[in-house]
Design a protein around this motif. Structure first.
Motif, PDB file in Angstrom:
ATOM      1  N   VAL A  12       2.325  -4.321  -7.678  1.00 43.86           N
ATOM      2  CA  VAL A  12       1.567  -5.457  -7.053  1.00 43.86           C
ATOM      3  C   VAL A  12       1.808  -6.898  -7.659  1.00 43.86           C
ATOM      4  O   VAL A  12       1.921  -6.769  -8.887  1.00 43.86           O
ATOM      5  CB  VAL A  12       0.065  -4.984  -7.231  1.00 43.86           C
ATOM      6  CG1 VAL A  12      -0.500  -4.822  -8.435  1.00 43.86           C
ATOM      7  CG2 VAL A  12      -1.007  -6.036  -6.257  1.00 43.86           C
ATOM      8  N   GLN A  13       1.544  -7.898  -7.155  1.00 46.28           N
ATOM      9  CA  GLN A  13       1.701  -9.147  -7.773  1.00 46.28           C
ATOM     10  C   GLN A  13       0.610  -9.612  -8.492  1.00 46.28           C
ATOM     11  O   GLN A  13      -0.453  -8.946  -8.183  1.00 46.28           O
ATOM     12  CB  GLN A  13       2.118 -10.415  -6.735  1.00 46.28           C
ATOM     13  CG  GLN A  13       3.144 -10.031  -6.274  1.00 46.28           C
ATOM     14  CD  GLN A  13       3.592 -11.135  -4.980  1.00 46.28           C
ATOM     15  OE1 GLN A  13       2.928 -11.856  -4.725  1.00 46.28           O
ATOM     16  NE2 GLN A  13       5.028 -11.398  -5.008  1.00 46.28           N
ATOM     17  N   THR A  14       0.556 -10.338  -9.473  1.00 43.80           N
ATOM     18  CA  THR A  14      -0.613 -11.020 -10.202  1.00 43.80           C
ATOM     19  C   THR A  14      -1.601 -11.379  -9.272  1.00 43.80           C
ATOM     20  O   THR A  14      -1.452 -12.266  -8.031  1.00 43.80           O
ATOM     21  CB  THR A  14      -0.084 -11.913 -11.393  1.00 43.80           C
ATOM     22  OG1 THR A  14       0.818 -11.525 -12.128  1.00 43.80           O
ATOM     23  CG2 THR A  14      -0.967 -12.662 -12.111  1.00 43.80           C
ATOM     24  N   GLY A  15      -2.941 -11.084  -9.571  1.00 42.98           N
ATOM     25  CA  GLY A  15      -3.683 -11.274  -8.727  1.00 42.98           C
ATOM     26  C   GLY A  15      -4.293 -10.415  -7.352  1.00 42.98           C
ATOM     27  O   GLY A  15      -5.257 -10.585  -6.811  1.00 42.98           O
ATOM     28  N   GLY A  16      -3.446  -9.559  -7.465  1.00 43.27           N
ATOM     29  CA  GLY A  16      -3.651  -8.513  -6.310  1.00 43.27           C
ATOM     30  C   GLY A  16      -4.623  -7.339  -6.749  1.00 43.27           C
ATOM     31  O   GLY A  16      -5.014  -7.277  -7.831  1.00 43.27           O
ATOM     32  N   SER A  17      -4.615  -6.368  -5.893  1.00 39.74           N
ATOM     33  CA  SER A  17      -5.424  -5.206  -6.078  1.00 39.74           C
ATOM     34  C   SER A  17      -4.773  -3.823  -5.688  1.00 39.74           C
ATOM     35  O   SER A  17      -3.846  -3.911  -4.859  1.00 39.74           O
ATOM     36  CB  SER A  17      -6.589  -5.511  -4.959  1.00 39.74           C
ATOM     37  OG  SER A  17      -7.358  -6.587  -5.208  1.00 39.74           O
ATOM     38  N   LEU A  18      -5.045  -2.785  -6.418  1.00 40.33           N
ATOM     39  CA  LEU A  18      -4.925  -1.707  -5.968  1.00 40.33           C
ATOM     40  C   LEU A  18      -6.167  -0.638  -6.167  1.00 40.33           C
ATOM     41  O   LEU A  18      -7.185  -0.883  -7.029  1.00 40.33           O
ATOM     42  CB  LEU A  18      -3.939  -1.147  -7.081  1.00 40.33           C
ATOM     43  CG  LEU A  18      -2.556  -1.511  -6.852  1.00 40.33           C
ATOM     44  CD1 LEU A  18      -1.626  -1.090  -8.044  1.00 40.33           C
ATOM     45  CD2 LEU A  18      -1.780  -1.031  -5.689  1.00 40.33           C
ATOM     46  N   ARG A  19      -6.155   0.379  -5.461  1.00 42.14           N
ATOM     47  CA  ARG A  19      -7.286   1.186  -5.672  1.00 42.14           C
ATOM     48  C   ARG A  19      -6.676   2.727  -6.144  1.00 42.14           C
ATOM     49  O   ARG A  19      -5.752   3.079  -5.159  1.00 42.14           O
ATOM     50  CB  ARG A  19      -7.923   1.508  -4.384  1.00 42.14           C
ATOM     51  CG  ARG A  19      -9.148   2.511  -4.420  1.00 42.14           C
ATOM     52  CD  ARG A  19      -9.736   2.501  -3.063  1.00 42.14           C
ATOM     53  NE  ARG A  19     -10.964   3.333  -2.817  1.00 42.14           N
ATOM     54  CZ  ARG A  19     -12.158   2.987  -3.367  1.00 42.14           C
ATOM     55  NH1 ARG A  19     -12.674   1.910  -3.709  1.00 42.14           N
ATOM     56  NH2 ARG A  19     -13.131   3.782  -3.313  1.00 42.14           N
ATOM     57  N   LEU A  20      -6.928   3.219  -7.401  1.00 43.40           N
ATOM     58  CA  LEU A  20      -6.500   4.428  -7.678  1.00 43.40           C
ATOM     59  C   LEU A  20      -7.521   5.620  -7.194  1.00 43.40           C
ATOM     60  O   LEU A  20      -8.698   5.354  -7.212  1.00 43.40           O
ATOM     61  CB  LEU A  20      -6.338   4.431  -9.097  1.00 43.40           C
ATOM     62  CG  LEU A  20      -5.486   3.578  -9.736  1.00 43.40           C
ATOM     63  CD1 LEU A  20      -5.289   3.575 -11.239  1.00 43.40           C
ATOM     64  CD2 LEU A  20      -3.957   3.479  -9.301  1.00 43.40           C
ATOM     65  N   SER A  21      -6.926   6.811  -6.910  1.00 44.07           N
ATOM     66  CA  SER A  21      -7.896   7.649  -6.504  1.00 44.07           C
ATOM     67  C   SER A  21      -7.505   9.055  -7.519  1.00 44.07           C
ATOM     68  O   SER A  21      -6.386   9.069  -7.890  1.00 44.07           O
ATOM     69  CB  SER A  21      -7.758   8.265  -5.253  1.00 44.07           C
ATOM     70  OG  SER A  21      -8.524   7.026  -4.266  1.00 44.07           O
ATOM     71  N   CYS A  22      -8.428   9.726  -7.796  1.00 42.53           N
ATOM     72  CA  CYS A  22      -8.400  10.992  -8.758  1.00 42.53           C
ATOM     73  C   CYS A  22      -8.934  12.172  -7.754  1.00 42.53           C
ATOM     74  O   CYS A  22     -10.146  12.190  -7.856  1.00 42.53           O
ATOM     75  CB  CYS A  22      -8.831  10.923 -10.142  1.00 42.53           C
ATOM     76  SG  CYS A  22      -8.811  12.448 -10.882  1.00 42.53           S
ATOM     77  N   ALA A  23      -8.285  13.193  -7.575  1.00 42.45           N
ATOM     78  CA  ALA A  23      -8.794  14.356  -6.585  1.00 42.45           C
ATOM     79  C   ALA A  23      -8.933  15.500  -7.674  1.00 42.45           C
ATOM     80  O   ALA A  23      -7.910  15.815  -8.328  1.00 42.45           O
ATOM     81  CB  ALA A  23      -7.911  14.619  -5.482  1.00 42.45           C
ATOM     82  N   ALA A  24     -10.062  16.055  -7.745  1.00 43.41           N
ATOM     83  CA  ALA A  24     -10.523  17.159  -8.685  1.00 43.41           C
ATOM     84  C   ALA A  24     -10.476  18.341  -7.734  1.00 43.41           C
ATOM     85  O   ALA A  24     -11.202  18.636  -6.845  1.00 43.41           O
ATOM     86  CB  ALA A  24     -11.394  16.877  -9.523  1.00 43.41           C
ATOM     87  N   SER A  25     -10.068  19.507  -8.501  1.00 42.42           N
ATOM     88  CA  SER A  25     -10.418  20.607  -7.685  1.00 42.42           C
ATOM     89  C   SER A  25     -11.464  21.419  -8.260  1.00 42.42           C
ATOM     90  O   SER A  25     -12.105  21.060  -9.553  1.00 42.42           O
ATOM     91  CB  SER A  25      -9.261  21.748  -8.141  1.00 42.42           C
ATOM     92  OG  SER A  25      -9.061  21.966  -9.618  1.00 42.42           O
ATOM     93  N   GLY A  26     -12.014  22.547  -7.843  1.00 40.92           N
ATOM     94  CA  GLY A  26     -13.301  23.254  -8.266  1.00 40.92           C
ATOM     95  C   GLY A  26     -14.563  22.839  -7.802  1.00 40.92           C
ATOM     96  O   GLY A  26     -14.777  22.035  -7.020  1.00 40.92           O
ATOM     97  N   ARG A  27     -15.467  23.853  -7.991  1.00 41.14           N
ATOM     98  CA  ARG A  27     -16.875  23.733  -7.281  1.00 41.14           C
ATOM     99  C   ARG A  27     -17.804  22.818  -8.059  1.00 41.14           C
ATOM    100  O   ARG A  27     -19.160  22.587  -7.695  1.00 41.14           O
ATOM    101  CB  ARG A  27     -17.484  24.765  -6.895  1.00 41.14           C
ATOM    102  CG  ARG A  27     -16.283  25.786  -5.975  1.00 41.14           C
ATOM    103  CD  ARG A  27     -17.101  27.108  -5.715  1.00 41.14           C
ATOM    104  NE  ARG A  27     -16.102  27.818  -4.937  1.00 41.14           N
ATOM    105  CZ  ARG A  27     -16.468  29.020  -4.197  1.00 41.14           C
ATOM    106  NH1 ARG A  27     -17.687  29.459  -4.764  1.00 41.14           N
ATOM    107  NH2 ARG A  27     -15.796  29.610  -3.657  1.00 41.14           N
TER     108      ARG A  27
END
Length: 123
Positions: A12-27
């Protein structure tokens, strides 16, 4: 035990945005406090943000006001919304989980780690 898989990294360029996700297993995801860390080439892995099992967030000073951590216990996910990105945010970003206790800033307090996702911010 929990397994973590990160996604959402990219270029991404300077000033831009990203959204990271983390998926977890388990109950028992709702009983884990979660953290995001990052590691740039040649540097130590550093704390970025954490969210407790009860939903309380805490941020490193370097990202405060630009990044937002959130969790969705129904979907077993924790997200990191990153806005106003800077070249110094370039790193591999890791999701981490700890079963007991509140959110923590020390990487040694986390027992479970994802494989990481690359974030590159161009100037």
């Amino acid at each position: 035990q929990v397994q973590l898989v990160e996604s959402g990294g990219g270029l991404v360029q300077t000033g831009g945005s990203l959204r990271l996700s983390c998926a977890a297993s388990g109950r028992t995801f709702s009983s884990y406090s979660m953290g995001w860390f990052r590691q740039a080439p040649g540097k130590e892995r550093e704390f970025v943000a954490t969210i407790s099992w009860s939903g309380s967030p805490y941020y490193a000073d370097s990202v405060k006001g630009r990044f937002t951590i959130s969790r969705d216990n129904a979907k077993n996910t924790v997200n990191l919304q990153m806005n106003s990105l800077k070249p110094e945010d370039t790193a591999v970003y890791y999701c981490a989980a700890r079963r007991y206790g509140n959110g923590a800033i020390d990487k040694n307090d986390y027992a479970y780690w994802g494989q990481g996702t690359q974030v590159t911010v161009s100037s």
